[in-house]
Design an enzyme around this catalytic site. Sequence first.
Site, mmCIF file in Angstrom:
data_model
loop_
_atom_site.group_PDB
_atom_site.id
_atom_site.type_symbol
_atom_site.label_atom_id
_atom_site.label_comp_id
_atom_site.label_asym_id
_atom_site.label_seq_id
_atom_site.Cartn_x
_atom_site.Cartn_y
_atom_site.Cartn_z
ATOM 1 N N LYS A 195 3.942 11.688 -10.917
ATOM 2 C CA LYS A 195 3.127 10.865 -11.816
ATOM 3 C C LYS A 195 3.880 9.572 -12.055
ATOM 4 C CE LYS A 195 0.450 14.044 -14.665
ATOM 5 N NZ LYS A 195 0.263 14.594 -16.023
ATOM 6 N N HIS A 253 1.958 12.686 -28.504
ATOM 7 C CA HIS A 253 1.589 11.311 -28.161
ATOM 8 C C HIS A 253 0.995 10.589 -29.358
ATOM 9 C CE1 HIS A 253 1.347 11.483 -23.471
ATOM 10 N NE2 HIS A 253 2.553 11.235 -23.919
ATOM 11 N N ARG A 283 0.817 -1.238 0.000
ATOM 12 C CA ARG A 283 0.000 0.000 0.000
ATOM 13 C C ARG A 283 0.844 1.279 0.000
ATOM 14 N NH1 ARG A 283 -3.256 -3.193 3.462
ATOM 15 N NH2 ARG A 283 -4.884 -4.094 2.185
ATOM 16 N N GLU A 323 11.802 19.420 -23.624
ATOM 17 C CA GLU A 323 10.979 19.658 -22.425
ATOM 18 C C GLU A 323 11.417 20.945 -21.730
ATOM 19 O OE1 GLU A 323 8.354 17.903 -21.671
ATOM 20 O OE2 GLU A 323 8.615 15.936 -22.584
ATOM 21 N N HIS A 333 10.740 10.604 -27.288
ATOM 22 C CA HIS A 333 9.616 11.351 -26.715
ATOM 23 C C HIS A 333 9.743 12.863 -26.971
ATOM 24 C CE1 HIS A 333 6.340 12.206 -24.002
ATOM 25 N NE2 HIS A 333 7.109 13.015 -23.285
ATOM 26 N N ASN A 381 1.281 19.536 -20.406
ATOM 27 C CA ASN A 381 0.999 18.644 -21.541
ATOM 28 C C ASN A 381 1.080 19.367 -22.879
ATOM 29 O OD1 ASN A 381 0.489 16.467 -19.833
ATOM 30 N ND2 ASN A 381 -1.613 17.146 -19.498
ATOM 31 N N HIS A 425 1.872 17.623 -26.157
ATOM 32 C CA HIS A 425 1.683 16.190 -25.959
ATOM 33 C C HIS A 425 0.469 15.625 -26.693
ATOM 34 C CE1 HIS A 425 4.795 16.941 -23.080
ATOM 35 N NE2 HIS A 425 4.819 15.694 -22.649
ATOM 36 N N LYS A 446 8.234 23.508 -12.696
ATOM 37 C CA LYS A 446 7.387 22.325 -12.506
ATOM 38 C C LYS A 446 6.920 22.250 -11.050
ATOM 39 C CE LYS A 446 6.327 17.659 -13.553
ATOM 40 N NZ LYS A 446 6.515 16.466 -14.323
ATOM 41 N N ARG A 452 -2.064 22.140 -14.034
ATOM 42 C CA ARG A 452 -0.992 21.198 -14.381
ATOM 43 C C ARG A 452 -1.053 20.741 -15.830
ATOM 44 N NH1 ARG A 452 1.637 16.287 -10.760
ATOM 45 N NH2 ARG A 452 3.045 15.562 -12.393
ATOM 46 N N GLU A 472 -3.679 17.537 -11.397
ATOM 47 C CA GLU A 472 -4.021 17.983 -12.748
ATOM 48 C C GLU A 472 -5.514 18.241 -12.928
ATOM 49 O OE1 GLU A 472 -1.691 16.114 -15.940
ATOM 50 O OE2 GLU A 472 -3.405 16.414 -17.246
HETATM 51 P P1 NAD Z 1 14.551 6.322 -20.969
HETATM 52 O O1 NAD Z 1 14.322 6.177 -19.536
HETATM 53 O O2 NAD Z 1 14.145 5.209 -21.862
HETATM 54 O O3 NAD Z 1 16.080 6.648 -21.221
HETATM 55 C C1 NAD Z 1 16.525 6.819 -22.535
HETATM 56 C C2 NAD Z 1 17.767 5.958 -22.840
HETATM 57 O O4 NAD Z 1 18.904 6.551 -22.213
HETATM 58 C C3 NAD Z 1 17.688 4.557 -22.312
HETATM 59 O O5 NAD Z 1 18.282 3.680 -23.226
HETATM 60 C C4 NAD Z 1 18.509 4.613 -21.039
HETATM 61 O O6 NAD Z 1 19.066 3.367 -20.672
HETATM 62 C C5 NAD Z 1 19.578 5.584 -21.428
HETATM 63 N N1 NAD Z 1 20.203 6.318 -20.334
HETATM 64 C C6 NAD Z 1 19.590 6.862 -19.274
HETATM 65 N N2 NAD Z 1 20.467 7.584 -18.560
HETATM 66 C C7 NAD Z 1 21.646 7.472 -19.175
HETATM 67 C C8 NAD Z 1 22.935 7.997 -18.928
HETATM 68 N N3 NAD Z 1 23.170 8.850 -17.921
HETATM 69 N N4 NAD Z 1 23.940 7.663 -19.751
HETATM 70 C C9 NAD Z 1 23.708 6.854 -20.813
HETATM 71 N N5 NAD Z 1 22.518 6.337 -21.122
HETATM 72 C C10 NAD Z 1 21.499 6.651 -20.307
HETATM 73 O O7 NAD Z 1 13.821 7.633 -21.555
HETATM 74 P P2 NAD Z 1 13.541 9.085 -20.943
HETATM 75 O O8 NAD Z 1 13.481 9.973 -22.109
HETATM 76 O O9 NAD Z 1 14.439 9.409 -19.814
HETATM 77 O O10 NAD Z 1 12.082 8.925 -20.334
HETATM 78 C C11 NAD Z 1 10.970 8.632 -21.140
HETATM 79 C C12 NAD Z 1 9.885 8.082 -20.259
HETATM 80 O O11 NAD Z 1 9.500 9.055 -19.310
HETATM 81 C C13 NAD Z 1 8.627 7.694 -21.002
HETATM 82 O O12 NAD Z 1 8.200 6.441 -20.542
HETATM 83 C C14 NAD Z 1 7.618 8.765 -20.613
HETATM 84 O O13 NAD Z 1 6.300 8.301 -20.603
HETATM 85 C C15 NAD Z 1 8.087 9.097 -19.224
HETATM 86 N N6 NAD Z 1 7.709 10.436 -18.757
HETATM 87 C C16 NAD Z 1 7.119 10.530 -17.558
HETATM 88 C C17 NAD Z 1 6.758 11.764 -17.058
HETATM 89 C C18 NAD Z 1 6.163 11.875 -15.691
HETATM 90 O O14 NAD Z 1 5.736 12.970 -15.307
HETATM 91 N N7 NAD Z 1 6.119 10.824 -14.924
HETATM 92 C C19 NAD Z 1 7.018 12.922 -17.799
HETATM 93 C C20 NAD Z 1 7.655 12.788 -19.030
HETATM 94 C C21 NAD Z 1 7.999 11.527 -19.505
HETATM 95 N N1 GLY Z 2 4.867 15.509 -17.499
HETATM 96 C C1 GLY Z 2 3.582 16.053 -17.231
HETATM 97 C C2 GLY Z 2 3.261 16.151 -15.786
HETATM 98 O O1 GLY Z 2 4.046 15.802 -14.944
HETATM 99 O O2 GLY Z 2 2.192 16.575 -15.442
#
Ligand code: NAD
Ligand code: GLY
Length: 360
Positions: A143, A252, A121, A185, A265, A245, A248, A227, A241, A237
């Site tokens: 999130k 998306h 939980r 971003e 992304h 997006n 997006h 942020k 918030r 949101e």
């Molecule tokens: P990712 O986590 O897939 O990382 C991208 C690549 O870089 C991967 O291959 C990873 O292994 C590599 N990598 C990471 N750090 C590294 C480093 N320091 N050196 C070398 N390689 C490295 O992608 P991302 O762009 O970081 O994140 C995308 C994800 O985030 C998506 O799933 C998206 O939905 C999510 N996201 C979430 C939120 C949120 O608010 N929670 C917001 C935006 C995106």
């Molecule tokens: N990345 C969008 C949010 O955190 O709301």
Amino acid sequence: MEKVRVELNERSYEILIGKEILSTVGERLLRFSIGRKVGVISNPKISELYGQKVLDSLKKEGFDPYLIVIPDGEAYKDFFWAYHILTRLLELNFDRKASLVALGGGVIGDITGFVASIYMRGIPYIQIPTTLLAQVDSSVGGKTAVNHPLGKNMIGTFWQPSLVWIDVETLDSLEEREFISGVAEVIKYGVIWDKEFFEFLNLNRERLLKKDKEILINIIKRSCEIKAEIVSKDERESFLRSILNYGHTVGHAIETLTGYSTYLHGEAISIGMVSEAKLSHFLGFLTKESFKRIKDSIKSFGLPVDIPAIIEPEALLRTIMIDKKNIEGRIRVVIPEEIGKMKINFEVKEADLKKAFFEI
Ligand code: NAD
Ligand code: GLY
């Protein structure tokens, strides 16, 4: 070290940003009332690069860390791998005092947060983001998500981390394309909230692209401040918030239609930001000059700005219709009214989207 605070009453937390701070994270964790067991969730690439440093730092302060590795990639941010992590935690007898560390990009951050929110939980977790995207966006705000075959990020929770620990040195090993994708971003924050920051980014483009540490700390801090302010005002949101997006809705849809394999992304979001700025201009809000300024700026960082020709207008519109932001079939977008100011949840007609994106 620079500090930003996310104000959320009893769930408030700090974001710390610095150079070469990975090896001191254990010391910081002593301030929290957590048990000795810590699960460090990562992937093979990142754990190889930074895992030992984090494990050593935790061990040095008397913690009992366990590395749990899942495969690298968006495809593994799913129920199966969340279940795998949960199983490992149970096998290792993690109790409710135990905590998790997300060591990686947004994929690791999202799945770790999700697991932390449902294990017994809910247990505490901290974010150690290692991509620029994760440092300025996904690690902050709570999130969490895993993907479902029928939709990205469709399963998730709001579960705030206890700490976000950002070491800009980790960006040195990040591939160029991933780094630039994260810049998208950062530009987003300028457009949605802070015109001065938008101008600052353009003025410091070369230093940023060279990963100058001083500039990186500066822009990560400002992005996190923006942020944090938005999340503090509207954690769930309900309104404000949703400006995060921006880009997006289209972004998306492009990711979905290209099978998450053509664009990173941030690249898809770049096309989205330009398209949605164009929509705003078409609807009579954003001036032509400001639209051009947004487009040129995004392009100047080496990011894509055009909807690819392989995407059929009908398919794009159909995909946009299943966006999480839409309510009862009405399309709602967040669009810039001017640089630094947004129109929130603006309802648009399908025909206007089609005209703005494909016919002008
Ligand atoms: P990712 O986590 O897939 O990382 C991208 C690549 O870089 C991967 O291959 C990873 O292994 C590599 N990598 C990471 N750090 C590294 C480093 N320091 N050196 C070398 N390689 C490295 O992608 P991302 O762009 O970081 O994140 C995308 C994800 O985030 C998506 O799933 C998206 O939905 C999510 N996201 C979430 C939120 C949120 O608010 N929670 C917001 C935006 C995106
Ligand atoms: N990345 C969008 C949010 O955190 O709301």
